[in-house]
Design an enzyme around this catalytic site. Structure first.
Site, short mmCIF file in Angstrom:
data_model
loop_
_atom_site.label_atom_id
_atom_site.label_comp_id
_atom_site.label_asym_id
_atom_site.label_seq_id
_atom_site.Cartn_x
_atom_site.Cartn_y
_atom_site.Cartn_z
N ASN A 1 -8.28 13.29 -6.66
CA ASN A 1 -9.06 13.00 -5.45
C ASN A 1 -9.85 14.30 -5.24
OD1 ASN A 1 -7.94 11.86 -2.12
ND2 ASN A 1 -9.76 11.34 -3.25
N CYS B 1 -7.22 13.14 5.76
CA CYS B 1 -7.20 13.02 4.31
C CYS B 1 -6.07 13.90 3.77
CB CYS B 1 -8.54 13.47 3.76
SG CYS B 1 -8.61 13.41 1.97
N GLY B 2 -5.06 13.28 3.19
CA GLY B 2 -3.88 14.02 2.74
C GLY B 2 -4.15 14.91 1.53
N ASN C 1 -8.09 1.47 4.74
CA ASN C 1 -7.86 1.77 3.33
C ASN C 1 -6.85 0.73 2.85
OD1 ASN C 1 -9.25 4.57 3.05
ND2 ASN C 1 -8.08 4.71 4.93
N GLU D 1 -10.44 3.00 -1.23
CA GLU D 1 -10.66 3.89 -0.08
C GLU D 1 -11.89 3.52 0.74
OE1 GLU D 1 -10.62 8.17 0.28
OE2 GLU D 1 -9.08 8.21 -1.25
N ARG D 2 -11.64 3.33 2.01
CA ARG D 2 -12.72 3.17 2.98
C ARG D 2 -13.55 4.46 2.99
NH1 ARG D 2 -11.35 3.25 9.40
NH2 ARG D 2 -10.75 5.37 8.85
N CYS E 1 -4.83 8.75 -3.23
CA CYS E 1 -5.13 8.87 -1.80
C CYS E 1 -3.84 9.33 -1.12
CB CYS E 1 -5.58 7.51 -1.26
SG CYS E 1 -5.81 7.50 0.51
N GLY E 2 -3.86 10.52 -0.57
CA GLY E 2 -2.63 11.12 -0.04
C GLY E 2 -2.04 10.40 1.16
#
Ligand SMILES: N[C@H](CCC[C@H](N)C(=O)O)C(=O)O
Length: 265
Positions: free
Chosen positions: A18, A78-79, A175, A193-194, A203-204
């Site tokens: 990512n 956002c992770g 998401n 992912e949106r 995606c975290g």
């Protein structure tokens, strides 16, 4: 009309694939605009990234993280971007090993080890059932569906249909995660992912959501190992009887890839 070119100094980071354009904006001079950020994130016309992050000063914290999705709009938490921002801040010398920073969903603590970043995620109050699926907010909204064969899942087509569908579309979208159980404490997650409007390599906040639902609804034990297209992550947490979670940690690598100067004409 003669317009002078704008030079944007950036560093590229990635966390399990990512990827993010990171900008040291402690001077708060970055010209925030949706078309500019979308252009910088474009994989053919720009630098290319799933998102752009501004690192700014924040009173009482080591730094502030301001996250924009690849479409140029400010996103929710956002992770993976959080883990990359922690590594960026460490590379800038803002802290040694332990840090506390602020993001759109509030305060976060993190520990930056040589190989991995341990990022404390927002507490989760609970989740909702949506038929056989689940919906929860881990800093960003996430729909979670357990599937038998995640490799065979049409992540983009099915994800898009749910993200823009009648349940979530009018509420700003979501998401969308597809999860397969791989073992007693391991799952494989693929995410639409949106804001990127595509599948990302990882995606975290989505991985976190899937791990919590695997514990709550499939009786899996924590910590949970998560396979993503971009590599492995781990999620540890404390679960409570009322369905809430705290002490949630997203654990995995965050890597500096390259730096450069982008000329906008
Ligand atoms: N890639 C991110 C998720 C960003 C959430 C964003 N797509 C939004 O819904 O605003 C992560 O690692 O958690």
């Amino acid at each position: 009309m003669i317009t002078s070119p704008l030079s944007i100094r950036f560093v590229k980071y990635q966390g399990t694939g990512n990827d993010f354009i990171m900008i040291d904006d402690r001077s708060e001079t970055f010209p925030v605009s949706q078309p500019l950020i979308e252009f910088l994130c474009h994989r053919r016309f720009g630098i290319g990234a799933d998102g752009l992050i501004l690192l700014r000063n924040a009173e009482g914290y080591d730094f502030r993280m301001v996250y924009f999705n690849a479409d140029g709009r400010e996103g929710s938490m956002c992770g993976n971007g959080g883990r990359c921002t922690v590594r960026f801040a460490q590379d800038l010398g803002l802290f040694e090993e332990n840090t506390t920073f602020i993001a759109v969903d509030g305060e976060h603590k993190a520990v930056a080890c040589e190989e991995e970043i341990f990022l404390n995620m927002s507490n989760v109050a609970g989740s909702e059932k949506d038929g056989a699926d689940f919906f929860l907010n881990t800093g960003s909204p996430h729909f979670v569906r357990f599937v038998k064969d995640v490799e065979a899942t049409e992540v983009v087509a099915d994800g898009k249909a749910i993200r823009y569908g009648e349940v979530y579309g009018p509420k700003g979208g979501t998401n969308v995660n597809f999860t397969e159980v791989m073992g007693e404490q391991s799952i494989y997650v693929r995410t639409y992912e949106r804001g990127v409007e595509d599948e990302t390599y990882s995606c975290g906040t989505g991985v976190t959501a899937c791990a919590l639902m695997a514990y709550q609804h499939l009786g899996m034990n924590e910590p949970i190992s998560v396979k993503t297209k971009g590599g492995p992550l781990r999620v540890s947490f404390v679960a409570h009887e009322n369905g809430s979670f705290d002490n949630i940690y997203l654990i995995g690598p965050a890597v500096r890839v390259f730096e450069g100067v982008f000329e906008v004409n």
